[in-house]
Design a protein around this motif. Sequence first.
Motif, PDB file in Angstrom:
ATOM      1  N   ARG A  67       0.840  -1.196   0.000  1.00 57.11           N
ATOM      2  CA  ARG A  67       0.000   0.000   0.000  1.00 57.11           C
ATOM      3  C   ARG A  67       0.871   1.241   0.000  1.00 57.11           C
ATOM      4  NH1 ARG A  67      -4.864   0.306   4.123  1.00 57.11           N
ATOM      5  NH2 ARG A  67      -5.840  -0.724   2.348  1.00 57.11           N
ATOM      6  N   GLY A  68       0.549   2.158  -0.920  1.00 56.41           N
ATOM      7  CA  GLY A  68       1.247   3.434  -0.990  1.00 56.41           C
ATOM      8  C   GLY A  68       0.299   4.578  -0.697  1.00 56.41           C
ATOM      9  N   PRO A  69       0.811   5.704  -0.227  1.00 51.42           N
ATOM     10  CA  PRO A  69      -0.048   6.841   0.120  1.00 51.42           C
ATOM     11  C   PRO A  69      -0.417   7.676  -1.099  1.00 51.42           C
ATOM     12  CG  PRO A  69       2.234   7.373   0.572  1.00 51.42           C
ATOM     13  CD  PRO A  69       2.221   5.943   0.098  1.00 51.42           C
ATOM     14  N   LEU A  70      -1.653   8.156  -1.101  1.00 52.97           N
ATOM     15  CA  LEU A  70      -2.117   9.179  -2.030  1.00 52.97           C
ATOM     16  C   LEU A  70      -2.476  10.397  -1.181  1.00 52.97           C
ATOM     17  CD1 LEU A  70      -4.429   7.106  -4.396  1.00 52.97           C
ATOM     18  CD2 LEU A  70      -2.389   8.356  -5.085  1.00 52.97           C
ATOM     19  N   PHE A  74      -5.353   5.805  -0.120  1.00 54.76           N
ATOM     20  CA  PHE A  74      -4.233   4.885  -0.249  1.00 54.76           C
ATOM     21  C   PHE A  74      -4.343   4.160  -1.575  1.00 54.76           C
ATOM     22  CE2 PHE A  74      -4.763   5.270   4.334  1.00 54.76           C
ATOM     23  CZ  PHE A  74      -3.463   5.571   4.708  1.00 54.76           C
ATOM     24  N   LEU A  75      -3.235   3.656  -2.070  1.00 53.41           N
ATOM     25  CA  LEU A  75      -3.202   2.891  -3.306  1.00 53.41           C
ATOM     26  C   LEU A  75      -2.687   1.494  -2.989  1.00 53.41           C
ATOM     27  CD1 LEU A  75      -3.413   2.810  -6.438  1.00 53.41           C
ATOM     28  CD2 LEU A  75      -0.985   3.449  -6.468  1.00 53.41           C
ATOM     29  N   ASP A  76      -3.548   0.491  -3.140  1.00 52.20           N
ATOM     30  CA  ASP A  76      -3.134  -0.899  -2.987  1.00 52.20           C
ATOM     31  C   ASP A  76      -2.694  -1.411  -4.352  1.00 52.20           C
ATOM     32  OD1 ASP A  76      -3.652  -1.019  -0.279  1.00 52.20           O
ATOM     33  OD2 ASP A  76      -5.683  -1.788  -0.536  1.00 52.20           O
ATOM     34  N   VAL A  77      -1.502  -1.985  -4.383  1.00 58.00           N
ATOM     35  CA  VAL A  77      -0.906  -2.428  -5.644  1.00 58.00           C
ATOM     36  C   VAL A  77      -0.857  -3.947  -5.690  1.00 58.00           C
ATOM     37  CG1 VAL A  77       1.144  -2.314  -7.103  1.00 58.00           C
ATOM     38  CG2 VAL A  77       0.431  -0.301  -5.801  1.00 58.00           C
ATOM     39  N   TYR A  78      -1.288  -4.491  -6.839  1.00 56.79           N
ATOM     40  CA  TYR A  78      -1.329  -5.930  -7.070  1.00 56.79           C
ATOM     41  C   TYR A  78      -0.579  -6.265  -8.348  1.00 56.79           C
ATOM     42  CZ  TYR A  78      -5.165  -5.947  -3.696  1.00 56.79           C
ATOM     43  OH  TYR A  78      -5.919  -5.796  -2.563  1.00 56.79           O
ATOM     44  N   VAL A  79      -0.202  -7.540  -8.457  1.00 57.51           N
ATOM     45  CA  VAL A  79       0.340  -8.083  -9.701  1.00 57.51           C
ATOM     46  C   VAL A  79      -0.522  -9.289 -10.060  1.00 57.51           C
ATOM     47  CG1 VAL A  79       2.316  -9.214 -10.808  1.00 57.51           C
ATOM     48  CG2 VAL A  79       2.691  -7.297  -9.237  1.00 57.51           C
ATOM     49  N   ALA A  80      -0.852  -9.411 -11.349  1.00 59.69           N
ATOM     50  CA  ALA A  80      -1.648 -10.535 -11.832  1.00 59.69           C
ATOM     51  C   ALA A  80      -1.007 -11.110 -13.086  1.00 59.69           C
ATOM     52  CB  ALA A  80      -3.066 -10.084 -12.145  1.00 59.69           C
ATOM     53  N   ALA A  81      -0.872 -12.419 -13.118  1.00 63.98           N
ATOM     54  CA  ALA A  81      -0.364 -13.099 -14.305  1.00 63.98           C
ATOM     55  C   ALA A  81      -1.531 -13.489 -15.195  1.00 63.98           C
ATOM     56  CB  ALA A  81       0.410 -14.346 -13.895  1.00 63.98           C
ATOM     57  N   ALA A 104      11.454  -2.718 -18.303  1.00 65.87           N
ATOM     58  CA  ALA A 104      12.363  -1.582 -18.524  1.00 65.87           C
ATOM     59  C   ALA A 104      11.609  -0.406 -19.133  1.00 65.87           C
ATOM     60  CB  ALA A 104      13.529  -1.998 -19.409  1.00 65.87           C
ATOM     61  N   GLU A 105      10.663  -0.683 -20.031  1.00 64.84           N
ATOM     62  CA  GLU A 105       9.868   0.391 -20.631  1.00 64.84           C
ATOM     63  C   GLU A 105       8.922   1.027 -19.607  1.00 64.84           C
ATOM     64  OE1 GLU A 105       8.684  -0.476 -24.994  1.00 64.84           O
ATOM     65  OE2 GLU A 105       9.157  -2.422 -24.084  1.00 64.84           O
ATOM     66  N   VAL A 106       8.380   0.211 -18.695  1.00 68.24           N
ATOM     67  CA  VAL A 106       7.550   0.758 -17.619  1.00 68.24           C
ATOM     68  C   VAL A 106       8.392   1.707 -16.770  1.00 68.24           C
ATOM     69  CG1 VAL A 106       6.220   0.220 -15.528  1.00 68.24           C
ATOM     70  CG2 VAL A 106       6.029  -1.257 -17.547  1.00 68.24           C
ATOM     71  N   GLU A 107       9.581   1.267 -16.411  1.00 69.65           N
ATOM     72  CA  GLU A 107      10.463   2.107 -15.594  1.00 69.65           C
ATOM     73  C   GLU A 107      10.858   3.387 -16.333  1.00 69.65           C
ATOM     74  OE1 GLU A 107      13.546  -0.701 -14.312  1.00 69.65           O
ATOM     75  OE2 GLU A 107      12.511  -0.765 -12.370  1.00 69.65           O
ATOM     76  N   ALA A 108      11.095   3.295 -17.630  1.00 65.97           N
ATOM     77  CA  ALA A 108      11.460   4.475 -18.414  1.00 65.97           C
ATOM     78  C   ALA A 108      10.292   5.464 -18.473  1.00 65.97           C
ATOM     79  CB  ALA A 108      11.884   4.064 -19.823  1.00 65.97           C
ATOM     80  N   LEU A 126       6.870   1.419  -3.005  1.00 65.68           N
ATOM     81  CA  LEU A 126       6.577   0.028  -3.367  1.00 65.68           C
ATOM     82  C   LEU A 126       7.370  -0.455  -4.575  1.00 65.68           C
ATOM     83  CD1 LEU A 126       2.690   0.266  -3.093  1.00 65.68           C
ATOM     84  CD2 LEU A 126       4.283  -0.588  -1.368  1.00 65.68           C
ATOM     85  N   TRP A 127       8.061   0.460  -5.259  1.00 68.31           N
ATOM     86  CA  TRP A 127       8.681   0.126  -6.536  1.00 68.31           C
ATOM     87  C   TRP A 127       9.664  -1.040  -6.457  1.00 68.31           C
ATOM     88  CZ3 TRP A 127       6.340   1.578 -10.718  1.00 68.31           C
ATOM     89  CH2 TRP A 127       6.941   1.329 -11.948  1.00 68.31           C
ATOM     90  N   PRO A 128      10.560  -1.088  -5.459  1.00 66.70           N
ATOM     91  CA  PRO A 128      11.474  -2.247  -5.401  1.00 66.70           C
ATOM     92  C   PRO A 128      10.731  -3.582  -5.255  1.00 66.70           C
ATOM     93  CG  PRO A 128      12.287  -0.480  -4.023  1.00 66.70           C
ATOM     94  CD  PRO A 128      10.895  -0.087  -4.450  1.00 66.70           C
ATOM     95  N   GLU A 129       9.712  -3.616  -4.401  1.00 70.83           N
ATOM     96  CA  GLU A 129       8.940  -4.852  -4.225  1.00 70.83           C
ATOM     97  C   GLU A 129       8.115  -5.157  -5.465  1.00 70.83           C
ATOM     98  OE1 GLU A 129       7.438  -8.308  -2.221  1.00 70.83           O
ATOM     99  OE2 GLU A 129       9.268  -7.148  -2.176  1.00 70.83           O
TER     100      GLU A 129
END
Length: 141
Positions: A67-70, A74-81, A104-108, A126-129
């Motif tokens: 969870r990151g602050p707005l 708050f912003l809950d972040v998920y990953v889905a395959a 890499a393109e997302v990061e750019a 949350l970026w490193p995780e």
Amino acid sequence: MVATCVVRSDGLVLLTRRAATKTFPFAWEIPGGSVLAGETGAQAAVREVREETGLVIDGEALTRVGRGPLPTAFLDVYVAAVPGRPRLVLDPAEVDDAAWVSWAEVEAQRAAGGMPAPWVGSFAPLWPELTRVVAEVACRG
């Protein structure tokens, strides 16, 4: 608020471009939006991805990153395959365009200021995780 980083089995990540009528028009982002009353974050993540892109994600397949602050929430972040190369059906009221890109393109895009500023700030802690989980999901694909 929720955001869901959707990762295809080939490791590419879905970015969507905000519609012209939305705040931060034409900015690229990870799909997401508001949590409705009575919804869990995971339910909102599944709904928002489906509404914006037409993709049906299994809620059991979500990995919560954190969870990151707005400014006012708050912003809950998920990953889905998602398997294979799913067909997108974009909601033109929400999404102007979409692209499957490398991490890499997302990061750019993030570094270049091409994403909505409030989301960038929320993602920062949350970026490193998020990077680790996306790589892990991509390796499983």
